[in-house]
Design a protein around this motif. Sequence first.
Motif, PDB file in Angstrom:
ATOM      1  N   SER A 168       0.820  -1.205   0.000  1.00 16.09           N
ATOM      2  CA  SER A 168       0.000   0.000   0.000  1.00 16.09           C
ATOM      3  C   SER A 168       0.858   1.261   0.000  1.00 16.09           C
ATOM      4  CB  SER A 168      -0.904  -0.027   1.238  1.00 16.09           C
ATOM      5  OG  SER A 168      -1.763   1.063   1.233  1.00 16.09           O
ATOM      6  N   THR A 169       0.404   2.274  -0.722  1.00 15.09           N
ATOM      7  CA  THR A 169       1.071   3.574  -0.748  1.00 15.09           C
ATOM      8  C   THR A 169       0.025   4.646  -1.009  1.00 15.09           C
ATOM      9  OG1 THR A 169       2.965   4.787  -1.661  1.00 15.09           O
ATOM     10  CG2 THR A 169       1.641   3.512  -3.213  1.00 15.09           C
ATOM     11  N   LYS A 170       0.445   5.890  -1.022  1.00 12.55           N
ATOM     12  CA  LYS A 170      -0.486   7.001  -1.262  1.00 12.55           C
ATOM     13  C   LYS A 170       0.048   7.898  -2.369  1.00 12.55           C
ATOM     14  CE  LYS A 170      -2.175   6.957   3.436  1.00 12.55           C
ATOM     15  NZ  LYS A 170      -2.186   7.611   4.733  1.00 12.55           N
ATOM     16  N   VAL A 171      -0.879   8.417  -3.179  1.00 11.81           N
ATOM     17  CA  VAL A 171      -0.544   9.373  -4.227  1.00 11.81           C
ATOM     18  C   VAL A 171      -1.155  10.712  -3.821  1.00 11.81           C
ATOM     19  CG1 VAL A 171      -0.909  10.010  -6.637  1.00 11.81           C
ATOM     20  CG2 VAL A 171      -0.451   7.628  -6.032  1.00 11.81           C
ATOM     21  N   PRO A 172      -0.322  11.743  -3.580  1.00  7.30           N
ATOM     22  CA  PRO A 172      -0.866  13.051  -3.216  1.00  7.30           C
ATOM     23  C   PRO A 172      -1.401  13.803  -4.439  1.00  7.30           C
ATOM     24  CG  PRO A 172       1.535  13.126  -3.213  1.00  7.30           C
ATOM     25  CD  PRO A 172       1.142  11.711  -3.526  1.00  7.30           C
ATOM     26  N   TYR A 173      -2.486  14.544  -4.225  1.00  8.45           N
ATOM     27  CA  TYR A 173      -3.035  15.445  -5.244  1.00  8.45           C
ATOM     28  C   TYR A 173      -3.686  16.602  -4.515  1.00  8.45           C
ATOM     29  CZ  TYR A 173      -7.946  13.973  -4.676  1.00  8.45           C
ATOM     30  OH  TYR A 173      -9.201  13.751  -4.188  1.00  8.45           O
ATOM     31  N   SER A 174      -4.206  17.577  -5.239  1.00  8.07           N
ATOM     32  CA  SER A 174      -4.701  18.806  -4.612  1.00  8.07           C
ATOM     33  C   SER A 174      -5.843  18.561  -3.629  1.00  8.07           C
ATOM     34  CB  SER A 174      -5.145  19.811  -5.668  1.00  8.07           C
ATOM     35  OG  SER A 174      -6.227  19.293  -6.431  1.00  8.07           O
ATOM     36  N   GLY A 175      -6.544  17.443  -3.751  1.00  3.80           N
ATOM     37  CA  GLY A 175      -7.647  17.128  -2.844  1.00  3.80           C
ATOM     38  C   GLY A 175      -7.252  16.263  -1.667  1.00  3.80           C
ATOM     39  N   ILE A 195      -4.659   9.670  -2.295  1.00  4.16           N
ATOM     40  CA  ILE A 195      -5.412   8.509  -2.754  1.00  4.16           C
ATOM     41  C   ILE A 195      -4.587   7.271  -2.428  1.00  4.16           C
ATOM     42  CG2 ILE A 195      -6.426   7.316  -4.729  1.00  4.16           C
ATOM     43  CD1 ILE A 195      -6.602  10.122  -6.071  1.00  4.16           C
ATOM     44  N   LYS A 196      -5.198   6.333  -1.711  1.00  6.13           N
ATOM     45  CA  LYS A 196      -4.508   5.105  -1.326  1.00  6.13           C
ATOM     46  C   LYS A 196      -4.602   4.103  -2.476  1.00  6.13           C
ATOM     47  CE  LYS A 196      -4.364   1.667   2.328  1.00  6.13           C
ATOM     48  NZ  LYS A 196      -4.988   1.184   3.571  1.00  6.13           N
ATOM     49  N   VAL A 197      -3.446   3.620  -2.917  1.00  2.00           N
ATOM     50  CA  VAL A 197      -3.357   2.637  -3.989  1.00  2.00           C
ATOM     51  C   VAL A 197      -2.290   1.615  -3.634  1.00  2.00           C
ATOM     52  CG1 VAL A 197      -4.134   4.210  -5.815  1.00  2.00           C
ATOM     53  CG2 VAL A 197      -1.690   4.028  -5.305  1.00  2.00           C
ATOM     54  N   ARG A 198      -2.074   0.675  -4.516  1.00  2.00           N
ATOM     55  CA  ARG A 198      -0.983  -0.288  -4.362  1.00  2.00           C
ATOM     56  C   ARG A 198       0.231   0.233  -5.124  1.00  2.00           C
ATOM     57  NH1 ARG A 198      -4.780  -5.605  -5.401  1.00  2.00           N
ATOM     58  NH2 ARG A 198      -5.954  -5.377  -3.466  1.00  2.00           N
ATOM     59  N   THR A 199       1.404  -0.193  -4.729  1.00  2.00           N
ATOM     60  CA  THR A 199       2.627   0.320  -5.363  1.00  2.00           C
ATOM     61  C   THR A 199       2.672   0.064  -6.865  1.00  2.00           C
ATOM     62  OG1 THR A 199       3.753  -1.705  -4.650  1.00  2.00           O
ATOM     63  CG2 THR A 199       4.093   0.274  -3.310  1.00  2.00           C
ATOM     64  N   ASN A 200       2.100  -1.028  -7.333  1.00  2.00           N
ATOM     65  CA  ASN A 200       2.097  -1.305  -8.773  1.00  2.00           C
ATOM     66  C   ASN A 200       1.092  -0.428  -9.525  1.00  2.00           C
ATOM     67  OD1 ASN A 200      -0.068  -2.981  -7.595  1.00  2.00           O
ATOM     68  ND2 ASN A 200      -0.283  -3.768  -9.679  1.00  2.00           N
ATOM     69  N   GLU A 201       0.295   0.356  -8.801  1.00  2.00           N
ATOM     70  CA  GLU A 201      -0.695   1.250  -9.397  1.00  2.00           C
ATOM     71  C   GLU A 201      -0.232   2.704  -9.418  1.00  2.00           C
ATOM     72  OE1 GLU A 201      -4.428  -1.560  -7.946  1.00  2.00           O
ATOM     73  OE2 GLU A 201      -3.851   0.185  -6.744  1.00  2.00           O
ATOM     74  N   VAL A 202       1.023   2.938  -9.047  1.00  2.00           N
ATOM     75  CA  VAL A 202       1.605   4.276  -9.148  1.00  2.00           C
ATOM     76  C   VAL A 202       2.280   4.369 -10.511  1.00  2.00           C
ATOM     77  CG1 VAL A 202       3.242   5.921  -8.193  1.00  2.00           C
ATOM     78  CG2 VAL A 202       1.920   4.445  -6.652  1.00  2.00           C
ATOM     79  N   LEU A 203       1.731   5.210 -11.370  1.00  3.04           N
ATOM     80  CA  LEU A 203       2.216   5.334 -12.740  1.00  3.04           C
ATOM     81  C   LEU A 203       2.780   6.732 -12.963  1.00  3.04           C
ATOM     82  CD1 LEU A 203      -0.776   3.515 -14.491  1.00  3.04           C
ATOM     83  CD2 LEU A 203       1.363   2.529 -13.662  1.00  3.04           C
TER      84      LEU A 203
END
Length: 135
Positions: free
Chosen positions: A84-91, A94-102
């Motif tokens: 599990s990891t997180k992708v920061p954005y202006s809102g 978003i919690k995703v899996r590491t293979n879903e970070v593009l």
Amino acid sequence: MKFQYEVDNHVMEDIDPDIDFVINFLKQMNNITSSFCTLSFNDFLFIQCAGSKSKMTIEYRSPDKSGNDFRHFVIGVKSLIKTSTKVPYSGGEIKVRTNEVLNSDQAVVLFKAFFNERVILSDYVQRETTEIFKS
């Protein structure tokens, strides 16, 4: 087709966008003021992303077999490691899996295929998340 995107923390909209405009936006995304976009044909058929050009998450929605509802997916790359990891954005994040970070290069490939053929390439995996949208 409609392209919605964030510029200086405001949602903008372009009807029947040129693919080059979409690609330029993807390559300039940042997680503070221009951090998300959606390319849609309708409420049941779209691709969207959030994050920055170097770290983003991409989701895809398509009609179900009946055509009266939808299925929703997070797109990733094939990987045995899926922590599990997180992708920061202006809102927020978003919690995703590491293979879903593009990144934006991958987003360009995915958005082009969707723009031209309304498909997600088989080189990518799709994790279904439809249930979180149904309550």
